[in-house]
Structure formats: structure tokens, C-alpha cells
Write an enzyme that holds these catalytic residues in place. Structure first.
Site, PDB file in Angstrom:
ATOM      1  N   TYR A  54     -12.764  -3.330  11.970  1.00 38.40           N
ATOM      2  CA  TYR A  54     -11.429  -2.719  11.855  1.00 38.40           C
ATOM      3  C   TYR A  54     -10.654  -2.889  13.174  1.00 38.40           C
ATOM      4  CZ  TYR A  54      -8.101   1.109  10.751  1.00 38.40           C
ATOM      5  OH  TYR A  54      -6.984   1.879  10.511  1.00 38.40           O
ATOM      6  N   THR A 106      -2.497  -1.350  -5.983  1.00 34.86           N
ATOM      7  CA  THR A 106      -3.518  -2.282  -6.490  1.00 34.86           C
ATOM      8  C   THR A 106      -3.717  -2.127  -8.003  1.00 34.86           C
ATOM      9  OG1 THR A 106      -5.279  -0.716  -5.966  1.00 34.86           O
ATOM     10  CG2 THR A 106      -4.776  -2.380  -4.294  1.00 34.86           C
ATOM     11  N   GLY A 110       0.825  -1.216   0.000  1.00 38.23           N
ATOM     12  CA  GLY A 110       0.000   0.000   0.000  1.00 38.23           C
ATOM     13  C   GLY A 110       0.852   1.256   0.000  1.00 38.23           C
ATOM     14  N   SER A 112      -3.468   0.254  14.522  1.00 35.40           N
ATOM     15  CA  SER A 112      -4.188   1.521  14.730  1.00 35.40           C
ATOM     16  C   SER A 112      -4.475   1.714  16.212  1.00 35.40           C
ATOM     17  CB  SER A 112      -5.518   1.483  13.978  1.00 35.40           C
ATOM     18  OG  SER A 112      -6.322   2.571  14.363  1.00 35.40           O
TER      19      SER A 112
HETATM   20  N1  LIG Z   1      -5.037   7.424   8.353  1.00 35.77           N
HETATM   21  C1  LIG Z   1      -5.148   7.142   9.627  1.00 35.77           C
HETATM   22  O1  LIG Z   1      -5.595   7.965  10.439  1.00 35.77           O
HETATM   23  C2  LIG Z   1      -4.737   5.801  10.160  1.00 35.77           C
HETATM   24  C3  LIG Z   1      -4.745   5.618  11.538  1.00 35.77           C
HETATM   25  C4  LIG Z   1      -4.361   4.405  12.071  1.00 35.77           C
HETATM   26  C5  LIG Z   1      -3.960   3.384  11.227  1.00 35.77           C
HETATM   27  N2  LIG Z   1      -3.959   3.570   9.881  1.00 35.77           N
HETATM   28  C6  LIG Z   1      -3.531   2.439   9.057  1.00 35.77           C
HETATM   29  O2  LIG Z   1      -2.419   2.821   8.277  1.00 35.77           O
HETATM   30  C7  LIG Z   1      -2.441   2.128   7.028  1.00 35.77           C
HETATM   31  C8  LIG Z   1      -2.403   3.138   5.887  1.00 35.77           C
HETATM   32  O3  LIG Z   1      -3.474   4.038   6.056  1.00 35.77           O
HETATM   33  P1  LIG Z   1      -3.693   5.309   5.088  1.00 35.77           P
HETATM   34  O4  LIG Z   1      -4.517   6.267   5.865  1.00 35.77           O
HETATM   35  O5  LIG Z   1      -2.408   5.739   4.502  1.00 35.77           O
HETATM   36  O6  LIG Z   1      -4.626   4.619   3.979  1.00 35.77           O
HETATM   37  P2  LIG Z   1      -5.063   5.106   2.530  1.00 35.77           P
HETATM   38  O7  LIG Z   1      -4.616   6.509   2.278  1.00 35.77           O
HETATM   39  O8  LIG Z   1      -6.497   4.744   2.419  1.00 35.77           O
HETATM   40  O9  LIG Z   1      -4.190   4.119   1.592  1.00 35.77           O
HETATM   41  C9  LIG Z   1      -4.431   2.732   1.642  1.00 35.77           C
HETATM   42  C10 LIG Z   1      -3.325   2.003   0.936  1.00 35.77           C
HETATM   43  O10 LIG Z   1      -3.629   0.593   1.004  1.00 35.77           O
HETATM   44  C11 LIG Z   1      -3.666   0.060  -0.319  1.00 35.77           C
HETATM   45  N3  LIG Z   1      -4.631  -1.038  -0.399  1.00 35.77           N
HETATM   46  C12 LIG Z   1      -5.954  -1.020  -0.102  1.00 35.77           C
HETATM   47  N4  LIG Z   1      -6.497  -2.249  -0.311  1.00 35.77           N
HETATM   48  C13 LIG Z   1      -5.486  -3.051  -0.739  1.00 35.77           C
HETATM   49  C14 LIG Z   1      -5.403  -4.410  -1.118  1.00 35.77           C
HETATM   50  N5  LIG Z   1      -6.464  -5.245  -1.122  1.00 35.77           N
HETATM   51  N6  LIG Z   1      -4.202  -4.898  -1.528  1.00 35.77           N
HETATM   52  C15 LIG Z   1      -3.110  -4.099  -1.546  1.00 35.77           C
HETATM   53  N7  LIG Z   1      -3.123  -2.800  -1.185  1.00 35.77           N
HETATM   54  C16 LIG Z   1      -4.306  -2.287  -0.801  1.00 35.77           C
HETATM   55  C17 LIG Z   1      -4.036   1.236  -1.208  1.00 35.77           C
HETATM   56  O11 LIG Z   1      -3.601   0.978  -2.540  1.00 35.77           O
HETATM   57  P3  LIG Z   1      -4.291   1.740  -3.822  1.00 35.77           P
HETATM   58  O12 LIG Z   1      -3.880   3.186  -3.737  1.00 35.77           O
HETATM   59  O13 LIG Z   1      -3.717   1.032  -4.988  1.00 35.77           O
HETATM   60  O14 LIG Z   1      -5.770   1.561  -3.637  1.00 35.77           O
HETATM   61  C18 LIG Z   1      -3.260   2.373  -0.543  1.00 35.77           C
HETATM   62  O15 LIG Z   1      -1.905   2.331  -0.958  1.00 35.77           O
HETATM   63  C19 LIG Z   1      -3.711   1.268   7.050  1.00 35.77           C
HETATM   64  O16 LIG Z   1      -3.381  -0.028   7.475  1.00 35.77           O
HETATM   65  C20 LIG Z   1      -4.573   1.963   8.078  1.00 35.77           C
HETATM   66  O17 LIG Z   1      -5.491   1.075   8.679  1.00 35.77           O
HETATM   67  C21 LIG Z   1      -4.334   4.760   9.322  1.00 35.77           C
END
Ligand SMILES: NC(=O)c1ccc[n+]([C@@H]2O[C@H](COP(=O)([O-])OP(=O)(O)OC[C@H]3O[C@@H](n4cnc5c(N)ncnc54)[C@H](OP(=O)(O)O)[C@@H]3O)[C@@H](O)[C@H]2O)c1
Length: 254
Positions: free
Chosen positions: A161, A44, A19, A148
């Protein structure tokens, strides 16, 4: 300075970041590459993979982008074969890809439960099981799973989640015990609320209300999380395993 920098050098390491197109994953990929690792970042879509490759190249970093759906365990095995042939063993694995399918439990459809558990937790099982063999042979490795704050605090509307993110913590502690004797560490980074696409759905009023609850008075940035991952991946973090590092501005203190 010269004594300090090698503590954070990743020269000679090969990192896989799932990701890596945007948000936290993109910042992690860039930080590990800047520290000297060769980085394979997953997307993806083919366009996403090309964008990762272009971003790394523009910064003068070593690495490439690849297409991977982390729900596809056969594709994970194929990627391992491809990386082993091209770059050698993955010595740093960052499981960052994740999704949300929010809703109160009574309205959560079984398919929304399954999708979140499969993508956020099943993928961690699959990548760890696949890539750990190369680390065992190399007698070194770092696994960092992105969980998280919700996995420890809970959050109404996120039972699926939170279950997946809490599951990563137990999984990581157990695996840490299994592979410590092989020189492999397994840790978790648990971000709080970070400004990315995932939290963009919150309105401005909601974001401001949230910031006022956070002791450091702001949402986190992807770079805040990437710095914690860099620490755990680097020689500086070598004696830390089975740990969950909270990066949340003080919103939850364990
Ligand atoms: N943002 C927050 O506040 C927060 C807080 C706590 C934890 N997190 C965790 O941190 C991580 C990243 O979060 P983010 O906010 O940066 O998320 P995001 O901006 O929504 O990006 C999600 C990433 O995951 C990839 N992805 C989604 N489904 C996938 C699949 N089936 N196979 C492979 N890749 C996949 C997406 O790829 P594409 O671009 O190709 O779709 C993208 O690169 C996640 O695990 C999230 O739960 C985030």
C-alpha cells in the site's frame, strides 16, 4: 461573499470520481456536485452505481453513477467514450478508488502485492492516460489523486500500500510537469487516518490510541478530505500543481 464564492464554483465542469459509493469518495462526489459540477461517480456493482445516482438526485445535484472496475483498462476506455458522448470531456478527475491487502512483508503473497499496485497505482496510470486527451483539447483540467499519509510515513504491514501511495506522488509530479502548459494541474491529497470502512477494522482501543497521537486529537472525516479536493479542483487552487496536500490532523508534517 459574492467575490469569494466563485473561487470555489465548479459550474460547467464535469467530474469523474472513482470509488464514490462510500467513505472518502462519496464525500468528494457530493462536495464537487454541491459546488456545481456534473459528477460521474463509479461503483464496482450495479447496486452501488444506482445508490450513487439516487444520492446525487436526492440532493438535487447533477450526475450519475456508473459501474467500473479500475483494474479493467478496457472498461476505462469504454467509460471515456460514454462520458464524452453524454457529458463531454471530463475536466476534473479524482482517482480515489483504493484497496488494502495488509500483512508483514515476509507473509505478503505476490498476488496481494500485485492487487494493491494494480488497483491503487496502475489504475491512476490508466485513467490519467485515458482522460487527459479530453482535458488537453479543452485546454483545462484538474487531476487529484488520493494517496495516503502511509506513502510518506510508512506503516508496518503495508509495504504494498505504501509503495503504491508513494508512487502516486512521483507520478503526479511528473505528469504535472508534462501538462502544465495545457492548463492542467495534477495534485495529490494524502489523508491521514479517516473514519471510513477502511479504518473500521481498527478496534476502539486502537482508534483511541491513534487519536491521542494526532495533534488535532481525532480521526479525520471524509468531509475533511473532500474539502481539500474541492480546493484543488476549484478556481481557488488554480496556481497549485505537483503538490501533495496532507490532510492528517498534524500527524505528519512535511
Ligand atoms: N480511510 C482512511 O483512513 C484513508 C487514509 C488515507 C488514504 N485513504 C485512501 O482514500 C481512498 C478512499 O478510502 P476509503 O477509506 O473511503 O475506502 P473504502 O471506504 O474502503 O471505499 C473504497 C472505495 O473504492 C472502491 N473500489 C475498491 N476497489 C475498486 C476497484 N477495483 N475498482 C473501482 N472501485 C473500487 C469501492 O467501491 P465499492 O463500494 O463498489 O466496493 C469504494 O467506493 C483510498 O484510495 C484509500 O487508500 C484512506
Amino acid at each position: 461573499m459574492s467575490d469569494v464564492l466563485p473561487l470555489f464554483s465548479l459550474a460547467g465542469e464535469t467530474a469523474l470520481v472513482t470509488g464514490a459509493t462510500r467513505g472518502i469518495g462519496a464525500a468528494i462526489a457530493d462536495a464537487l456536485a454541491a459546488a456545481g459540477a456534473t459528477v460521474i461517480g463509479t461503483a464496482t456493482s450495479a447496486a452501488g452505481a444506482e445508490a450513487i445516482a439516487a444520492r446525487l438526485a436526492a440532493a438535487g445535484h447533477a450526475g450519475r453513477g456508473v459501474v467500473l472496475d479500475v483494474d479493467d483498462h478496457a472498461a476505462i476506455a469504454a467509460l471515456e467514450a460514454d462520458i464524452s458522448a453524454r457529458e463531454g470531456a471530463v475536466t476534473i478527475l479524482v482517482n480515489n478508488a483504493g484497496i488494502t491487502r495488509d500483512g508483514l512483508l515476509m507473509r505478503t503473497k505476490p498476488e496481494d502485492w500485485d492487487a494493491v499496485i494494480r488497483t491503487n497505482l496502475g489504475s491512476v496510470f490508466a485513467t490519467c492516460r485515458t482522460f487527459i486527451r479530453g482535458m488537453v483539447k479543452a485546454r483545462r483540467g484538474r487531476i487529484i489523486n488520493i494517496s495516503s499519509i502511509v506513502g510518506v510515513m510508512g506503516n508496518a504491514g503495508q509495504t504494498n500500500y505504501a509503495a503504491a501511495k508513494a508512487g502516486m506522488m512521483g507520478f503526479s509530479r511528473s505528469l504535472a510537469r508534462e501538462v502544465a502548459s495545457r492548463g492542467i494541474t495534477v495534485n495529490v491529497v494524502a489523508p491521514g487516518f479517516i473514519a471510513t470502512d477502511m479504518t473500521a477494522a481498527l478496534g476502539e482501543a486502537e482508534r483511541n490510541a491513534l487519536s491521542s497521537q494526532i495533534p488535532l486529537q481525532r480521526l479525520g472525516t471524509p468531509a475533511d478530505v473532500a474539502a481539500a479536493v474541492l480546493y484543488l479542483a476549484s478556481p481557488a487552487g488554480g496556481y497549485v500543481t505537483g503538490e501533495t496536500l496532507q490532510v492528517n490532523g498534524g500527524l505528519w508534517m512535511g
